[in-house]
Design a protein around this motif. Structure first.
Motif, PDB file in Angstrom:
ATOM      1  N   ASN A   1       0.830  -1.205   0.000  1.00  0.00           N
ATOM      2  CA  ASN A   1       0.000   0.000   0.000  1.00  0.00           C
ATOM      3  C   ASN A   1       0.860   1.248   0.000  1.00  0.00           C
ATOM      4  OD1 ASN A   1      -3.106   0.061   0.267  1.00  0.00           O
ATOM      5  ND2 ASN A   1      -2.541  -1.763   1.455  1.00  0.00           N
ATOM      6  N   VAL A   2       1.866   1.265   0.873  1.00  0.00           N
ATOM      7  CA  VAL A   2       2.720   2.445   1.003  1.00  0.00           C
ATOM      8  C   VAL A   2       3.511   2.702  -0.270  1.00  0.00           C
ATOM      9  CG1 VAL A   2       4.726   3.370   2.245  1.00  0.00           C
ATOM     10  CG2 VAL A   2       2.839   2.323   3.512  1.00  0.00           C
ATOM     11  N   SER A   3       3.942   1.640  -0.934  1.00  0.00           N
ATOM     12  CA  SER A   3       4.791   1.799  -2.125  1.00  0.00           C
ATOM     13  C   SER A   3       3.996   1.948  -3.413  1.00  0.00           C
ATOM     14  CB  SER A   3       5.712   0.575  -2.264  1.00  0.00           C
ATOM     15  OG  SER A   3       4.953  -0.601  -2.535  1.00  0.00           O
ATOM     16  N   PHE A   4       2.671   1.895  -3.339  1.00  0.00           N
ATOM     17  CA  PHE A   4       1.845   1.823  -4.547  1.00  0.00           C
ATOM     18  C   PHE A   4       2.133   2.968  -5.522  1.00  0.00           C
ATOM     19  CE2 PHE A   4      -2.018   2.637  -7.006  1.00  0.00           C
ATOM     20  CZ  PHE A   4      -2.258   1.383  -7.542  1.00  0.00           C
ATOM     21  N   GLY A   5       2.106   4.204  -5.029  1.00  0.00           N
ATOM     22  CA  GLY A   5       2.305   5.348  -5.912  1.00  0.00           C
ATOM     23  C   GLY A   5       3.668   5.345  -6.572  1.00  0.00           C
ATOM     24  N   LEU A   6       4.696   5.029  -5.802  1.00  0.00           N
ATOM     25  CA  LEU A   6       6.052   5.015  -6.341  1.00  0.00           C
ATOM     26  C   LEU A   6       6.209   3.915  -7.388  1.00  0.00           C
ATOM     27  CD1 LEU A   6       8.432   6.866  -5.714  1.00  0.00           C
ATOM     28  CD2 LEU A   6       9.307   5.124  -4.156  1.00  0.00           C
ATOM     29  N   ARG A   7       5.580   2.763  -7.136  1.00  0.00           N
ATOM     30  CA  ARG A   7       5.664   1.673  -8.114  1.00  0.00           C
ATOM     31  C   ARG A   7       4.931   2.033  -9.400  1.00  0.00           C
ATOM     32  NH1 ARG A   7       2.948  -2.496  -6.615  1.00  0.00           N
ATOM     33  NH2 ARG A   7       2.143  -1.831  -4.594  1.00  0.00           N
ATOM     34  N   MET A   8       3.786   2.756  -9.270  1.00  0.00           N
ATOM     35  CA  MET A   8       3.043   3.167 -10.459  1.00  0.00           C
ATOM     36  C   MET A   8       3.823   4.190 -11.284  1.00  0.00           C
ATOM     37  SD  MET A   8       0.314   1.375 -10.644  1.00  0.00           S
ATOM     38  CE  MET A   8       1.369   0.060 -10.005  1.00  0.00           C
ATOM     39  N   GLN A   9       4.748   4.901 -10.644  1.00  0.00           N
ATOM     40  CA  GLN A   9       5.598   5.839 -11.373  1.00  0.00           C
ATOM     41  C   GLN A   9       6.754   5.136 -12.081  1.00  0.00           C
ATOM     42  OE1 GLN A   9       6.907   9.011  -8.764  1.00  0.00           O
ATOM     43  NE2 GLN A   9       4.857   9.282  -7.908  1.00  0.00           N
TER      44      GLN A   9
ATOM     45  N   VAL B   1      12.407   1.768  -4.440  1.00  0.00           N
ATOM     46  CA  VAL B   1      11.128   1.541  -3.764  1.00  0.00           C
ATOM     47  C   VAL B   1      11.359   0.901  -2.405  1.00  0.00           C
ATOM     48  CG1 VAL B   1       8.966   0.244  -3.830  1.00  0.00           C
ATOM     49  CG2 VAL B   1       9.797   1.384  -5.906  1.00  0.00           C
ATOM     50  N   GLN B   2      12.192  -0.127  -2.375  1.00  0.00           N
ATOM     51  CA  GLN B   2      12.454  -0.831  -1.119  1.00  0.00           C
ATOM     52  C   GLN B   2      13.068   0.098  -0.078  1.00  0.00           C
ATOM     53  OE1 GLN B   2      14.872  -4.326  -1.584  1.00  0.00           O
ATOM     54  NE2 GLN B   2      14.910  -4.797   0.601  1.00  0.00           N
TER      55      GLN B   2
ATOM     56  N   ALA C   1      -0.244   4.327   7.981  1.00  0.00           N
ATOM     57  CA  ALA C   1       0.093   3.793   6.657  1.00  0.00           C
ATOM     58  C   ALA C   1      -0.316   4.770   5.558  1.00  0.00           C
ATOM     59  CB  ALA C   1      -0.590   2.442   6.450  1.00  0.00           C
ATOM     60  N   ALA C   2      -1.485   5.402   5.717  1.00  0.00           N
ATOM     61  CA  ALA C   2      -1.939   6.384   4.727  1.00  0.00           C
ATOM     62  C   ALA C   2      -0.998   7.588   4.684  1.00  0.00           C
ATOM     63  CB  ALA C   2      -3.361   6.827   5.054  1.00  0.00           C
ATOM     64  N   MET C   3      -0.518   8.018   5.850  1.00  0.00           N
ATOM     65  CA  MET C   3       0.450   9.116   5.890  1.00  0.00           C
ATOM     66  C   MET C   3       1.736   8.739   5.169  1.00  0.00           C
ATOM     67  SD  MET C   3      -0.124  10.454   9.822  1.00  0.00           S
ATOM     68  CE  MET C   3       1.562  11.055   9.916  1.00  0.00           C
ATOM     69  N   ALA C   4       2.240   7.529   5.426  1.00  0.00           N
ATOM     70  CA  ALA C   4       3.467   7.083   4.770  1.00  0.00           C
ATOM     71  C   ALA C   4       3.275   7.010   3.262  1.00  0.00           C
ATOM     72  CB  ALA C   4       3.900   5.736   5.325  1.00  0.00           C
ATOM     73  N   ARG C   5       2.120   6.514   2.824  1.00  0.00           N
ATOM     74  CA  ARG C   5       1.840   6.414   1.388  1.00  0.00           C
ATOM     75  C   ARG C   5       1.843   7.795   0.742  1.00  0.00           C
ATOM     76  NH1 ARG C   5      -3.820   3.852  -0.099  1.00  0.00           N
ATOM     77  NH2 ARG C   5      -4.473   5.752   0.985  1.00  0.00           N
ATOM     78  N   ALA C   6       1.235   8.788   1.407  1.00  0.00           N
ATOM     79  CA  ALA C   6       1.179  10.135   0.842  1.00  0.00           C
ATOM     80  C   ALA C   6       2.544  10.811   0.858  1.00  0.00           C
ATOM     81  CB  ALA C   6       0.168  10.976   1.620  1.00  0.00           C
ATOM     82  N   TRP C   7       3.358  10.489   1.860  1.00  0.00           N
ATOM     83  CA  TRP C   7       4.662  11.129   2.017  1.00  0.00           C
ATOM     84  C   TRP C   7       5.740  10.484   1.143  1.00  0.00           C
ATOM     85  CZ3 TRP C   7       4.187  12.915   7.658  1.00  0.00           C
ATOM     86  CH2 TRP C   7       4.675  14.216   7.807  1.00  0.00           C
ATOM     87  N   LEU C   8       5.540   9.237   0.750  1.00  0.00           N
ATOM     88  CA  LEU C   8       6.590   8.479   0.073  1.00  0.00           C
ATOM     89  C   LEU C   8       7.118   9.139  -1.202  1.00  0.00           C
ATOM     90  CD1 LEU C   8       8.323   5.920   0.133  1.00  0.00           C
ATOM     91  CD2 LEU C   8       6.526   4.758  -1.145  1.00  0.00           C
ATOM     92  N   PRO C   9       6.251   9.708  -2.070  1.00  0.00           N
ATOM     93  CA  PRO C   9       6.795  10.351  -3.280  1.00  0.00           C
ATOM     94  C   PRO C   9       7.531  11.659  -2.999  1.00  0.00           C
ATOM     95  CG  PRO C   9       4.493   9.701  -3.569  1.00  0.00           C
ATOM     96  CD  PRO C   9       4.781   9.620  -2.107  1.00  0.00           C
TER      97      PRO C   9
END
Length: 259
Positions: free
Chosen positions: A96-104, A111-112, A143-151
């Motif tokens: 879930n957290v890596s989803f956006g970065l993987r889609m890019q 990613v890891q 987890a939602a915060m990490a997902r939004a912050w990851l990119p």
């Protein structure tokens, strides 16, 4: 250059009888690394301002810029955390957290490394392989915060992300958010109805009027960045500032009910 600049925004939505004015002559500037909180009555347009900055909707008139560039659509330079975590139930926390970065199309090694960094930032490294149904409400929001912050967005938009949590979990999440923000320096615009939450988190508090939404007051908080909730309430000026903000917000809420 300002992180976000909004100039004389007006926005209306279709209604049964013509158009309903939602935002009226909104102008604001978010400086780099600033933490700004929006307060105001329900329905005043706080979330609509976030949606304009996110690129989910567009104004009738006026301009919205991020890092000097006009906002035309959603982009990785602006992250969003909603009231609900909205995690994919079939994916682990890690995925879930890596989803956006993987889609890019980011390289797996990047990613890891980035996922590990942000899971540690929000204290979920031990739960990386859990699924959302195995998490508490607070853990889902982390987890939602990490997902939004990851990119690594320039701006993080937060729409009452802790509103559904119990008081103790909410306080823990506020402390975690402050710690993560201080480590990353991301500009944050945060919507809440909770005056004490605003006082604990913000550099500035912007108070909005009842419908149609306008910014009617700005309060700069003098408490410094190293805040502890137990000592903050005893800080010089805290009670007076809280009373000022409460009075203004309640006045706008009463006006909204009487319209």
């Amino acid at each position: 250059m300002a992180a976000i600049e909004i100039n004389q925004i007006n926005l209306s939505f279709p209604a049964k009888q013509g158009q309903q004015q939602v935002l009226e002559d909104i102008s604001l500037v978010l400086e780099q690394g600033e933490f700004v909180v929006l307060l105001g009555p329900s329905g005043c347009g706080k979330s609509t301002i976030l949606n304009l900055i996110a690129g989910f909707t567009h104004p009738d008139s006026g301009k919205v810029h991020c890092q000097g560039k006009s906002i035309a659509a959603p982009g990785p330079d602006r992250g969003m955390v909603f009231q609900q975590a909205n995690l994919f139930p079939w994916l682990t926390v890690r995925d879930n957290v890596s989803f956006g970065l993987r889609m890019q199309g980011a390289a797996p090694e990047r990613v890891q490394a980035e996922v590990q960094k942000f899971l540690q930032l929000v204290g979920l490294q031990a739960f990386a392989d859990h699924y959302p149904w195995q998490l508490s409400g607070g853990m889902k929001q982390r987890a939602a915060m990490a997902r939004a912050w990851l990119p690594n967005p320039d701006v993080l938009l937060m729409d009452e992300p802790f509103g559904a949590l119990d008081a103790q979990t909410r306080l823990m999440m506020q402390e975690l958010l402050l710690s993560a923000w201080q480590q990353t320096g991301t500009t944050i615009l945060f919507v809440t109805h909770d005056v004490e939450e605003a006082l604990f988190l913000a550099d500035r508090v912007l108070i909005m009027s009842a419908h149609p939404g306008r910014i009617v007051d700005e309060v700069r908080l003098p408490f410094g960045r190293q805040r502890d909730i137990e000592t903050l309430v005893q800080a010089e000026g805290y009670s007076e500032i809280k009373q000022r903000i409460l009075h203004r917000v309640r006045s706008e809420a009463r006006r909204h009910l009487n319209n």
